[in-house]
Design an enzyme around this catalytic site. Structure first.
Site, mmCIF file in Angstrom:
data_model
loop_
_atom_site.group_PDB
_atom_site.id
_atom_site.type_symbol
_atom_site.label_atom_id
_atom_site.label_comp_id
_atom_site.label_asym_id
_atom_site.label_seq_id
_atom_site.Cartn_x
_atom_site.Cartn_y
_atom_site.Cartn_z
ATOM 1 N NE ARG A 109 36.501 9.974 78.458
ATOM 2 C CZ ARG A 109 36.778 10.942 76.712
ATOM 3 N NH1 ARG A 109 38.057 10.822 76.270
ATOM 4 N NH2 ARG A 109 36.006 11.494 76.591
ATOM 5 C CG HIS A 136 31.119 12.796 74.665
ATOM 6 N ND1 HIS A 136 31.831 13.046 76.013
ATOM 7 C CD2 HIS A 136 32.226 13.080 74.272
ATOM 8 C CE1 HIS A 136 32.737 13.853 76.035
ATOM 9 N NE2 HIS A 136 32.747 13.878 75.143
ATOM 10 C CD GLN A 139 33.210 17.603 73.018
ATOM 11 O OE1 GLN A 139 34.415 17.609 74.097
ATOM 12 N NE2 GLN A 139 33.435 18.957 72.743
ATOM 13 C CG ASP A 227 34.069 12.573 67.197
ATOM 14 O OD1 ASP A 227 35.218 12.523 66.989
ATOM 15 O OD2 ASP A 227 33.601 11.401 67.605
ATOM 16 C CB CYS A 267 34.022 16.570 70.559
ATOM 17 S SG CYS A 267 34.668 14.881 69.796
ATOM 18 N NE ARG A 295 33.756 18.386 77.124
ATOM 19 C CZ ARG A 295 33.458 17.008 77.189
ATOM 20 N NH1 ARG A 295 34.925 16.395 76.376
ATOM 21 N NH2 ARG A 295 33.747 16.078 78.293
HETATM 22 N N1 NVA Z 1 34.229 9.268 69.039
HETATM 23 C C1 NVA Z 1 35.148 9.241 69.953
HETATM 24 C C2 NVA Z 1 34.965 11.225 71.115
HETATM 25 C C3 NVA Z 1 36.187 10.963 71.308
HETATM 26 C C4 NVA Z 1 36.367 12.831 71.696
HETATM 27 C C5 NVA Z 1 35.309 8.489 70.837
HETATM 28 O O1 NVA Z 1 34.823 7.372 70.719
HETATM 29 O O2 NVA Z 1 36.761 8.374 70.780
HETATM 30 N N1 CP Z 2 36.848 15.864 73.193
HETATM 31 C C1 CP Z 2 37.001 15.013 74.670
HETATM 32 O O1 CP Z 2 35.876 14.344 75.402
HETATM 33 O O2 CP Z 2 37.947 15.072 75.043
HETATM 34 P P1 CP Z 2 38.788 13.786 75.355
HETATM 35 O O3 CP Z 2 38.646 12.370 74.689
HETATM 36 O O4 CP Z 2 40.293 14.633 75.192
HETATM 37 O O5 CP Z 2 38.748 14.321 76.786
#
Ligand code: NVA
Ligand code: CP
Length: 312
Positions: A109, A136, A139, A227, A267, A295
């Site tokens: 990540r 993502h 997800q 989101d 998500c 997930r």
């Molecule tokens: N769009 C959000 C998703 C978090 C799971 C981010 O990138 O922070």
């Molecule tokens: N939805 C998601 O990816 O959650 P986290 O940021 O907690 O991993």
């Protein structure tokens, strides 16, 4: 007995949804559904290890990969920038080469998607995208699994994405084109999804429409999803974004314009009172806890396939 190191093994990655063919993706969803139903008890990761590189925070991704790897008989190893030499400037390519000698899969990540591409280029074990600024995919596959759990075949669904044209929106666009379902995306001007993802969907003749009005987007929708307005790394834009997205909140009025049976997805983490009201996310149409659980199942299916050589 330990699995052989990943050096020079042929492998495939999961960086975006189209890395699996549509047929493979539906098979992957079926495998994940068996895992969800509790009818899968094989341990294809026995003796194998997953490295998890997290350059951003996580609750769900970390826990679901870690628990999932263990349930499949393997181990998972959490690496944060504070602990690993990447944080002090060791090249990603070198990290990829070294980790490949210890583990049979790497989940990452991070911010720049190109870093994940570079990691995959230099790793000799499968690399899995656990979120970048661009996409993502884990997800959105979990979200598709959730839609099928509640509504049946995704190909009969119309999905409405409301709000930011962010990493999640991009992966939804890719999924719609790849799996063949209708997607309506409502974003304010200046916050559109990635132009290449939109162009690729259009080139495939996908039923994806970019709109400005959230009410138009949810008309006929079976699924309404949104989101946060400021993603990780955009914290200093929070105030400006809150103004830009003020008309894009998913509230009870907007949900009432979707189909009566419509489900709500997010998500997570969610900001109640911003992109979604508490009555919606905590209400009867919300399936966000199933979505979070899924997930685990979809990522187990991905790991079993890529690391455990389970055929699709
Ligand atoms: N769009 C959000 C998703 C978090 C799971 C981010 O990138 O922070
Ligand atoms: N939805 C998601 O990816 O959650 P986290 O940021 O907690 O991993």
């Amino acid at each position: 007995m330990h699995a052989p190191s990943g050096a020079a093994r042929p492998h495939r990655d999961f960086l975006n949804i189209a890395d699996f063919t549509p047929a493979e993706t539906f098979a992957l969803l079926d495998l994940a559904e068996r895992m969800r139903a509790g009818t899968y008890d094989a341990r294809p990761l026995a003796g194998k290890a997953l490295a998890m590189l997290f350059m951003k925070s996580s609750t769900r991704t970390r826990m679901s990969f870690e628990v999932g790897a263990i349930q499949l008989g393997g181990t998972a190893h959490f690496l944060s920038p504070r602990d690993v030499q990447i944080g002090r400037g060791e090249p990603i390519a070198d990290t990829a080469r070294v980790l490949s000698r210890y583990v049979q899969g790497i989940m990452i990540r991070t911010f720049a998607h190109d870093d994940v591409v570079q990691l995959a280029e230099h790793a000799s074990v499968p690399v899995i995208n656990g979120l970048t600024d661009l996409s993502h995919p884990c997800q959105v596959l979990a979200d598709v699994l959730t839609v099928q759990q509640h509504l049946g075949d995704i190909r009969r669904a119309t999905v409405a994405w409301i709000g930011d044209g962010n990493n999640m929106a991009n992966s939804w666009i890719e999924a719609a084109a790849h799996l063949g379902f209708a997607l309506r995306v409502a974003c304010p001007e200046g916050y559109d999804p990635n132009a290449e993802f939109l162009a690729a969907a259009a080139a495939r003749g996908a039923d994806v429409r970019l709109l400005r009005d959230p009410r138009e987007a949810v008309e006929a929708a079976d699924v309404v999803t949104t989101d946060v307005w400021a993603s990780m790394g955009q914290e200093e834009e929070q105030a400006r974004r809150a103004m830009a997205f003020a008309l894009y909140q998913v509230d009870a009025d907007l949900m009432a314009r979707a189909q009566r049976h419509a489900i709500f997805l997010h998500c997570l983490p969610a900001h109640r009172g911003e992109e979604v009201t508490a009555d919606v996310i905590d209400g009867s149409q919300s399936v966000v806890w199933d979505e979070a659980e899924n997930r685990l199942h979809i990522q187990k299916a991905i790991m079993a396939t890529l690391m455990g050589n389970v055929p699709l």
